[in-house]
Design a protein around this motif. Structure first.
Motif, PDB file in Angstrom:
ATOM      1  N   GLU A 292       0.830  -1.208   0.000  1.00  0.00           N
ATOM      2  CA  GLU A 292       0.000   0.000   0.000  1.00  0.00           C
ATOM      3  C   GLU A 292       0.867   1.261   0.000  1.00  0.00           C
ATOM      4  O   GLU A 292       0.590   2.219  -0.709  1.00  0.00           O
ATOM      5  N   GLU A 293       1.905   1.214   0.818  1.00  0.00           N
ATOM      6  CA  GLU A 293       2.746   2.406   0.927  1.00  0.00           C
ATOM      7  C   GLU A 293       3.382   2.728  -0.420  1.00  0.00           C
ATOM      8  O   GLU A 293       3.381   3.875  -0.857  1.00  0.00           O
ATOM      9  N   LEU A 294       3.927   1.702  -1.084  1.00  0.00           N
ATOM     10  CA  LEU A 294       4.622   1.944  -2.352  1.00  0.00           C
ATOM     11  C   LEU A 294       3.639   2.349  -3.456  1.00  0.00           C
ATOM     12  O   LEU A 294       3.969   3.153  -4.330  1.00  0.00           O
ATOM     13  N   LEU A 295       2.419   1.818  -3.410  1.00  0.00           N
ATOM     14  CA  LEU A 295       1.428   2.247  -4.392  1.00  0.00           C
ATOM     15  C   LEU A 295       1.132   3.738  -4.211  1.00  0.00           C
ATOM     16  O   LEU A 295       1.029   4.492  -5.177  1.00  0.00           O
ATOM     17  N   GLY A 296       1.036   4.142  -2.952  1.00  0.00           N
ATOM     18  CA  GLY A 296       0.797   5.562  -2.660  1.00  0.00           C
ATOM     19  C   GLY A 296       1.978   6.410  -3.101  1.00  0.00           C
ATOM     20  O   GLY A 296       1.804   7.501  -3.665  1.00  0.00           O
ATOM     21  N   LEU A 297       3.168   5.875  -2.854  1.00  0.00           N
ATOM     22  CA  LEU A 297       4.378   6.592  -3.257  1.00  0.00           C
ATOM     23  C   LEU A 297       4.412   6.753  -4.783  1.00  0.00           C
ATOM     24  O   LEU A 297       4.801   7.799  -5.307  1.00  0.00           O
ATOM     25  N   GLY A 298       3.961   5.719  -5.483  1.00  0.00           N
ATOM     26  CA  GLY A 298       3.910   5.780  -6.943  1.00  0.00           C
ATOM     27  C   GLY A 298       3.022   6.925  -7.407  1.00  0.00           C
ATOM     28  O   GLY A 298       3.373   7.693  -8.304  1.00  0.00           O
ATOM     29  N   LYS A 299       1.883   7.045  -6.755  1.00  0.00           N
ATOM     30  CA  LYS A 299       0.938   8.106  -7.116  1.00  0.00           C
ATOM     31  C   LYS A 299       1.585   9.472  -6.865  1.00  0.00           C
ATOM     32  O   LYS A 299       1.492  10.392  -7.677  1.00  0.00           O
ATOM     33  N   TRP A 300       2.237   9.563  -5.720  1.00  0.00           N
ATOM     34  CA  TRP A 300       2.902  10.821  -5.357  1.00  0.00           C
ATOM     35  C   TRP A 300       3.992  11.172  -6.378  1.00  0.00           C
ATOM     36  O   TRP A 300       4.167  12.331  -6.745  1.00  0.00           O
TER      37      TRP A 300
ATOM     38  N   MET B 289      10.241   1.412  -9.103  1.00  0.00           N
ATOM     39  CA  MET B 289      10.366   0.915  -7.738  1.00  0.00           C
ATOM     40  C   MET B 289      10.776  -0.542  -7.675  1.00  0.00           C
ATOM     41  O   MET B 289      11.025  -1.073  -6.609  1.00  0.00           O
ATOM     42  N   LEU B 290      10.801  -1.210  -8.828  1.00  0.00           N
ATOM     43  CA  LEU B 290      11.110  -2.644  -8.854  1.00  0.00           C
ATOM     44  C   LEU B 290      12.393  -2.895  -9.639  1.00  0.00           C
ATOM     45  O   LEU B 290      12.753  -2.105 -10.510  1.00  0.00           O
ATOM     46  N   PRO B 291      13.066  -4.012  -9.348  1.00  0.00           N
ATOM     47  CA  PRO B 291      14.292  -4.301 -10.105  1.00  0.00           C
ATOM     48  C   PRO B 291      13.987  -4.538 -11.582  1.00  0.00           C
ATOM     49  O   PRO B 291      12.900  -5.020 -11.933  1.00  0.00           O
ATOM     50  N   ALA B 292      14.958  -4.223 -12.423  1.00  0.00           N
ATOM     51  CA  ALA B 292      14.769  -4.322 -13.879  1.00  0.00           C
ATOM     52  C   ALA B 292      14.360  -5.726 -14.301  1.00  0.00           C
ATOM     53  O   ALA B 292      13.651  -5.905 -15.290  1.00  0.00           O
ATOM     54  N   ALA B 293      14.804  -6.730 -13.540  1.00  0.00           N
ATOM     55  CA  ALA B 293      14.487  -8.112 -13.899  1.00  0.00           C
ATOM     56  C   ALA B 293      12.980  -8.348 -13.935  1.00  0.00           C
ATOM     57  O   ALA B 293      12.500  -9.251 -14.611  1.00  0.00           O
ATOM     58  N   MET B 294      12.222  -7.543 -13.213  1.00  0.00           N
ATOM     59  CA  MET B 294      10.784  -7.769 -13.139  1.00  0.00           C
ATOM     60  C   MET B 294      10.018  -7.065 -14.243  1.00  0.00           C
ATOM     61  O   MET B 294       8.809  -7.183 -14.339  1.00  0.00           O
ATOM     62  N   LYS B 295      10.730  -6.315 -15.051  1.00  0.00           N
ATOM     63  CA  LYS B 295      10.064  -5.693 -16.193  1.00  0.00           C
ATOM     64  C   LYS B 295       9.677  -6.779 -17.179  1.00  0.00           C
ATOM     65  O   LYS B 295      10.361  -7.786 -17.316  1.00  0.00           O
TER      66      LYS B 295
ATOM     67  N   ALA C  31      22.644   2.220  -3.848  1.00  0.00           N
ATOM     68  CA  ALA C  31      22.607   3.479  -4.575  1.00  0.00           C
ATOM     69  C   ALA C  31      21.148   3.952  -4.670  1.00  0.00           C
ATOM     70  O   ALA C  31      20.255   3.334  -4.112  1.00  0.00           O
ATOM     71  N   ARG C  32      20.958   5.016  -5.410  1.00  0.00           N
ATOM     72  CA  ARG C  32      19.670   5.735  -5.461  1.00  0.00           C
ATOM     73  C   ARG C  32      18.409   4.883  -5.371  1.00  0.00           C
ATOM     74  O   ARG C  32      17.549   5.107  -4.528  1.00  0.00           O
ATOM     75  N   SER C  33      18.285   3.878  -6.242  1.00  0.00           N
ATOM     76  CA  SER C  33      17.001   3.176  -6.330  1.00  0.00           C
ATOM     77  C   SER C  33      16.726   2.292  -5.117  1.00  0.00           C
ATOM     78  O   SER C  33      15.605   1.813  -4.944  1.00  0.00           O
ATOM     79  N   ALA C  34      17.734   2.092  -4.262  1.00  0.00           N
ATOM     80  CA  ALA C  34      17.511   1.311  -3.041  1.00  0.00           C
ATOM     81  C   ALA C  34      16.507   2.002  -2.121  1.00  0.00           C
ATOM     82  O   ALA C  34      15.991   1.395  -1.195  1.00  0.00           O
ATOM     83  N   ILE C  35      16.219   3.262  -2.395  1.00  0.00           N
ATOM     84  CA  ILE C  35      15.247   3.986  -1.577  1.00  0.00           C
ATOM     85  C   ILE C  35      13.865   3.338  -1.687  1.00  0.00           C
ATOM     86  O   ILE C  35      13.008   3.520  -0.849  1.00  0.00           O
ATOM     87  N   PHE C  36      13.647   2.529  -2.747  1.00  0.00           N
ATOM     88  CA  PHE C  36      12.356   1.866  -2.932  1.00  0.00           C
ATOM     89  C   PHE C  36      12.333   0.459  -2.318  1.00  0.00           C
ATOM     90  O   PHE C  36      11.429  -0.323  -2.607  1.00  0.00           O
ATOM     91  N   ALA C  37      13.314   0.121  -1.506  1.00  0.00           N
ATOM     92  CA  ALA C  37      13.362  -1.205  -0.888  1.00  0.00           C
ATOM     93  C   ALA C  37      12.016  -1.528  -0.243  1.00  0.00           C
ATOM     94  O   ALA C  37      11.488  -0.727   0.524  1.00  0.00           O
ATOM     95  N   PRO C  38      11.434  -2.713  -0.567  1.00  0.00           N
ATOM     96  CA  PRO C  38      10.082  -3.018  -0.104  1.00  0.00           C
ATOM     97  C   PRO C  38       9.997  -3.441   1.363  1.00  0.00           C
ATOM     98  O   PRO C  38       9.349  -4.416   1.687  1.00  0.00           O
ATOM     99  N   PHE C  39      10.649  -2.701   2.235  1.00  0.00           N
ATOM    100  CA  PHE C  39      10.498  -2.933   3.673  1.00  0.00           C
ATOM    101  C   PHE C  39       9.128  -2.432   4.118  1.00  0.00           C
ATOM    102  O   PHE C  39       8.558  -1.540   3.490  1.00  0.00           O
ATOM    103  N   GLU C  40       8.630  -2.988   5.224  1.00  0.00           N
ATOM    104  CA  GLU C  40       7.314  -2.550   5.688  1.00  0.00           C
ATOM    105  C   GLU C  40       7.347  -1.951   7.071  1.00  0.00           C
ATOM    106  O   GLU C  40       6.331  -1.524   7.600  1.00  0.00           O
ATOM    107  N   ASN C  41       8.543  -1.933   7.663  1.00  0.00           N
ATOM    108  CA  ASN C  41       8.634  -1.441   9.038  1.00  0.00           C
ATOM    109  C   ASN C  41       9.930  -0.653   9.190  1.00  0.00           C
ATOM    110  O   ASN C  41      10.810  -1.003   9.963  1.00  0.00           O
ATOM    111  N   ILE C  42      10.028   0.414   8.428  1.00  0.00           N
ATOM    112  CA  ILE C  42      11.280   1.169   8.374  1.00  0.00           C
ATOM    113  C   ILE C  42      11.472   1.997   9.639  1.00  0.00           C
ATOM    114  O   ILE C  42      10.560   2.696  10.087  1.00  0.00           O
ATOM    115  N   GLY C  43      12.674   1.890  10.222  1.00  0.00           N
ATOM    116  CA  GLY C  43      12.965   2.620  11.453  1.00  0.00           C
ATOM    117  C   GLY C  43      13.911   3.782  11.248  1.00  0.00           C
ATOM    118  O   GLY C  43      14.064   4.641  12.129  1.00  0.00           O
TER     119      GLY C  43
END
Ligand SMILES: Nc1ncnc2c1ncn2[C@@H]1O[C@H](COP(=O)(O)OP(=O)(O)OP(=O)(O)O)[C@@H](O)[C@H]1O
Ligand SMILES: [Zn+2]
Ligand SMILES: [Zn+2]
Length: 804
Positions: free
Chosen positions: A77-85, A101-107, A373-385
């Motif tokens: 949910e968070e990443l979907l919202g981030l996508g919209k933003w 937000m996803l690795p290139a392999a998933m394209k 590097a940069r794109s790691a900011i989209f790491a799909p963690f759910e409980n970021i501290g």
């Protein structure tokens, strides 16, 4: 009835909205928001993201979803919202935001095939078509798309003997290996073993080995341990004594590396003062943004690591961003050494498959910390501290393609969502961040002392015009040369830094001044010595080097500029006994080469490390006591309002590489503009004075952080079209934006032609413009058709870092 709203994989304005699809009944309880699906779209099949599940649709006839790609959602949910933003703040398409937000392999990878409808149809095929399907029932479209057989195939398709099938595959694959275990209870297996004839000694060994390892093992390991062949294993498999299964394994780029375990160091008083507020914010789940301004070598990384310790203790996850991490293997080592297998590493040096595996470790919660590097900011963690951005001033945190996001903004978005702190660290904070800290928007933490108590290395600025005047035509000043010789005698190491940005080896005729340019771009070609070719670094065009001037036929055509290769040659002439390691794009393109070269240098197998931007940061070698900067000011000539800031940052970073441990360090900066304040103040390590001066200039000229900036670039193969469109856009903006907003343009872009397209631009400086994105969207909509036809391109960069 259940309906899924799907964003399909077509990045255009017309398809930038959800499309409704029917969820087949069997999947009603399986499909979730954030999963990828395959859907029919026109005649094709496409991949898409489910963003909503609902009970009805305003459309009467819906096509059903063809396939579900994921077992669990890949975007929460968070990443979907981030996508919209992201779509709102960078004006990108939804699909581009999700894919980023996803690795290139998933394209998705799309394939078209021709299938024989069934084997009975083979006999009916036209005689010329039959050979194609003689031994198979499927042929890839690629094989026939440009052949004469195509019309015949199309007829067969009409007749219903053949059909076109679209396939959607993932670009990357999961790696699997065979895993074996006993299929029988231990007692029975033992019995089997004893009953086997003596010739089957290897089979016996296999059973014995598996008896001692009841959970089973990789087939590869089993064969290695027992010395058995795969046929022995096969025999047991057929007898039903063992079972085999494919298990998924991770590709681990650090598999063969040992990391020495490190323990937290007792913090200094200054470090302690800096870490307290961060720990407080972690413990109380408070969203706060810290700017940790600490001179090079002041122990920022140690503070990050101890703060992460606390986050992990709270059972939460952390993200650490580092610029271009593949370029700093030392950094990976430090985090792996402290946090071991809890760390995933994501950087551009990894293969597509390796990145995919690291991502899946995060997605499955097998790791707690990601360094990347940069794109790691989209790491799909759910409980970021906590989120840390090291070297926060680095321009590489801004992505220069869609979505044009800045990792710092994304970090703040996510940290607000998770109610956790963001730590921005730098020895030379960006002007924007330092200004926010001054205003109290960010909380400033300062580390003024270097760890080794030795203070920062002394800096000498050399005016290269003076050198020339006194007859020194070498690229080394006398001072730098003497110091290099001195280090060589003392057995200490030196780092030589060549600022390549804005400075390349171009080819010029000494008689008529003609410069060889790219025929497709308004930019000079770069000389590559090894291949003896001239290349365009923007569009990839290349040609053999010229021995005569194309304009006046003179033979006095020369290569100008100072490339690393040229410096290396000169070093070989002047200091033949010096062992030199050169690090630039040419010597580090091979995988792992970067790390290996640094390792060599660290092990003392070289006296001089010569390199470009990639050696400017992160390096920490005890024996380096001299840093030489060969051309400090090349960047200052670029048409970029951040040129001074970048020069100051770079010089400070490079200087910080010397004297980090026991031995004191020295720095020599060679320049043609010693009086420029960015050079002068970097030599004095006076960040605060630099900040004051630069802020005055930014204010005077209306640049960030006083104004927001947006850059619109229009390109078209025809010059007149590019100009006319930019003129219209500029006029439209003048009519619709507030009167305080400055609209500059149209003007030709600094690179006025690229890839045979003419480029014009319009720069907007504004303070408050509530309807801004709306206005920009109307403009893009207006030109939608022309853009779709492919001639016209309009790029809008809100917060641009590349002005070219
Ligand atoms: N509390 C401490 N006690 C002893 N040594 C320390 C301590 N903190 C850091 N160090 C050491 O000091 C050196 C510099 O620290 P570190 O690399 O963390 O600084 P930094 O500010 O991140 O540097 P830079 O920004 O220049 O890369 C390292 O070798 C590190 O191991
Ligand atoms: Zn000439
Ligand atoms: Zn070109």
């Amino acid at each position: 009835m259940k309906v899924a709203a799907v964003i399909v994989d077509v990045p255009t304005r017309q398809t930038d909205r959800p499309f409704d699809y029917l969820i087949p009944e069997k999947w009603e309880n399986v499909l979730q928001v954030g999963m990828r699906v395959t859907v029919p779209f026109g005649p094709r099949l496409l991949q898409g993201f489910v963003i909503e599940i609902k009970t009805h649709s305003e459309f009467k006839t819906l096509k059903p979803i063809q396939e579900i790609v994921d077992v669990t959602p890949v975007l929460n949910e968070e990443l979907l919202g981030l996508g919209k933003w992201l779509t709102e703040t960078t004006l990108c398409f939804m699909i581009s935001a999700f894919q980023a937000m996803l690795p290139a392999a998933m394209k998705a990878k799309y394939e078209k095939e021709i299938h024989l409808v069934s084997s009975e149809h083979r006999a009916y095929l036209h005689a010329d078509v039959q050979p194609f399907f003689a031994h198979r029932s499927v042929i890839p479209w690629k094989e026939i798309e440009n052949t004469d057989i195509l019309p015949l195939l199309q007829k067969e398709i009409q007749k219903g003997h053949l059909e076109v099938v679209y396939r959607v595959k993932e670009k990357g694959t999961k790696k699997t290996m065979k895993y074996v275990a006993l299929a029988l209870p231990a007692e029975e297996a033992k019995e089997m073993m004893n009953k086997l004839p003596t010739q089957a000694a290897k089979q016996k060994e296999i059973i014995a080995c598996l008896l001692s390892c009841p959970e089973g093992m990789l087939l590869k390991d089993l064969l290695e341990l027992t010395g058995a062949s795969s046929s022995s294993a096969k025999a047991l498999l057929n007898k039903g004594v063992i079972v085999e299964q494919e298990i998924e394994i991770y590709r681990d780029p650090y598999e063969h590396r040992e990391f020495v375990k490190t323990e937290p160091l007792p913090l200094t008083e200054e470090q302690q003062r800096a870490i307290e507020p961060i720990l407080e914010s972690v413990r109380t789940n408070k969203h706060e943004i810290f700017l940790m301004y600490g001179v090079t070598g002041s122990g920022k990384t140690e503070v990050y690591m101890q703060a992460i310790d606390e986050v992990l203790k709270q059972g939460k996850e952390a993200i650490v961003l580092v610029p271009e991490i593949s370029l700093t293997p030392q950094m990976v080592e430090r985090f792996k050494g402290r946090f071991g297998s809890q760390v995933a590493v994501l950087h551009s040096g990894l293969s597509v498959g390796e990145k995919y595996d690291e991502w899946r470790k995060i997605h499955r919660k097998e790791v707690k910390l990601v360094v990347g590097a940069r794109s790691a900011i989209f790491a799909p963690f759910e409980n970021i501290g906590m989120i840390i951005i090291d070297e926060e001033h680095e321009a590489s945190y801004k992505q220069e393609e869609n979505p044009r996001y800045h990792a710092r903004d994304v970090a703040i978005y996510r940290a607000r969502f998770h109610q956790c702190p963001v730590v921005l660290g730098s020895a030379t904070p960006s002007l924007e961040s330092f200004a926010r800290a001054q205003k109290g928007v960010y909380r400033l933490l300062t580390l003024k002392k270097r760890m080794n108590e030795k203070g920062l290395p002394s800096v000498e600025v050399v005016d290269m015009r003076e050198e020339l005047r006194s007859g020194n035509r070498s690229m080394f000043s006398r001072i730098l040369f003497d110091k290099l010789k001195d280090r060589l005698e003392r057995g200490e190491q030196s780092v030589l830094f060549l600022n390549r940005r804005g400075y390349s080896t171009f080819v010029m005729c000494r008689d008529c001044g003609y410069v060889i340019n790219c025929p497709h771009c308004d930019i000079s070609l770069t000389y590559h010595r090894v291949q003896q070719r001239l290349k365009c670094h923007y569009c990839g065009y290349e040609e053999p080097i010229a021995y005569r001037c194309p304009s006046c036929q003179s033979e006095h055509i020369r290569f100008f500029g100072t490339g690393t290769q040229k410096v290396e040659e000169e070093l070989a002439k002047l200091l033949p006994e010096a062992r030199v390691i050169r690090m630039d794009v040419d010597t580090t393109s091979r995988k792992g080469a970067h790390e290996q070269l640094l390792h060599e240098f660290g092990a003392g197998n070289a006296d001089i490390l010569l390199g470009t931007q990639m050696i400017a940061k992160g390096l920490d070698f005890p024996k380096v006591t001299l840093v030489g900067v060969l051309a400090a000011d090349t960047m200052l000539r670029l048409p970029d309002f951040r040129a001074s800031e970048k020069t100051f940052q770079l010089l400070t970073q490079v200087s910080g590489r010397a004297g980090r441990h026991e031995l004191p360090g020295e720095v020599v900066i060679q320049t043609y503009t010693p009086e420029h304040y960015s050079v002068e103040l970097a030599a004095k390590y006076d960040y605060e004075m630099f900040y004051q001066r630069e802020m005055r200039i930014r204010k005077l000229h209306g640049y960030p952080p006083f104004y927001y900036l947006a850059l619109i670039t229009v390109s078209h193969p025809e010059l007149t079209k590019a100009v006319a469109t930019t003129e219209k856009i500029t006029a439209h903006l003048r009519n619709h934006l507030s009167s305080e907003t400055m609209i500059l343009g149209p003007v030709a872009s600094p690179i006025a032609r690229l890839n045979d397209r003419y480029r014009y631009q319009c720069m907007i400086k504004y303070k408050r413009e509530p309807k801004f994105t709306e206005t920009l969207k109307t403009i893009v909509d207006h030109y939608q058709q022309e853009i779709a036809q492919g001639q016209l391109q309009i790029t809008i960069d809100l917060n641009p870092y590349m002005m070219m």
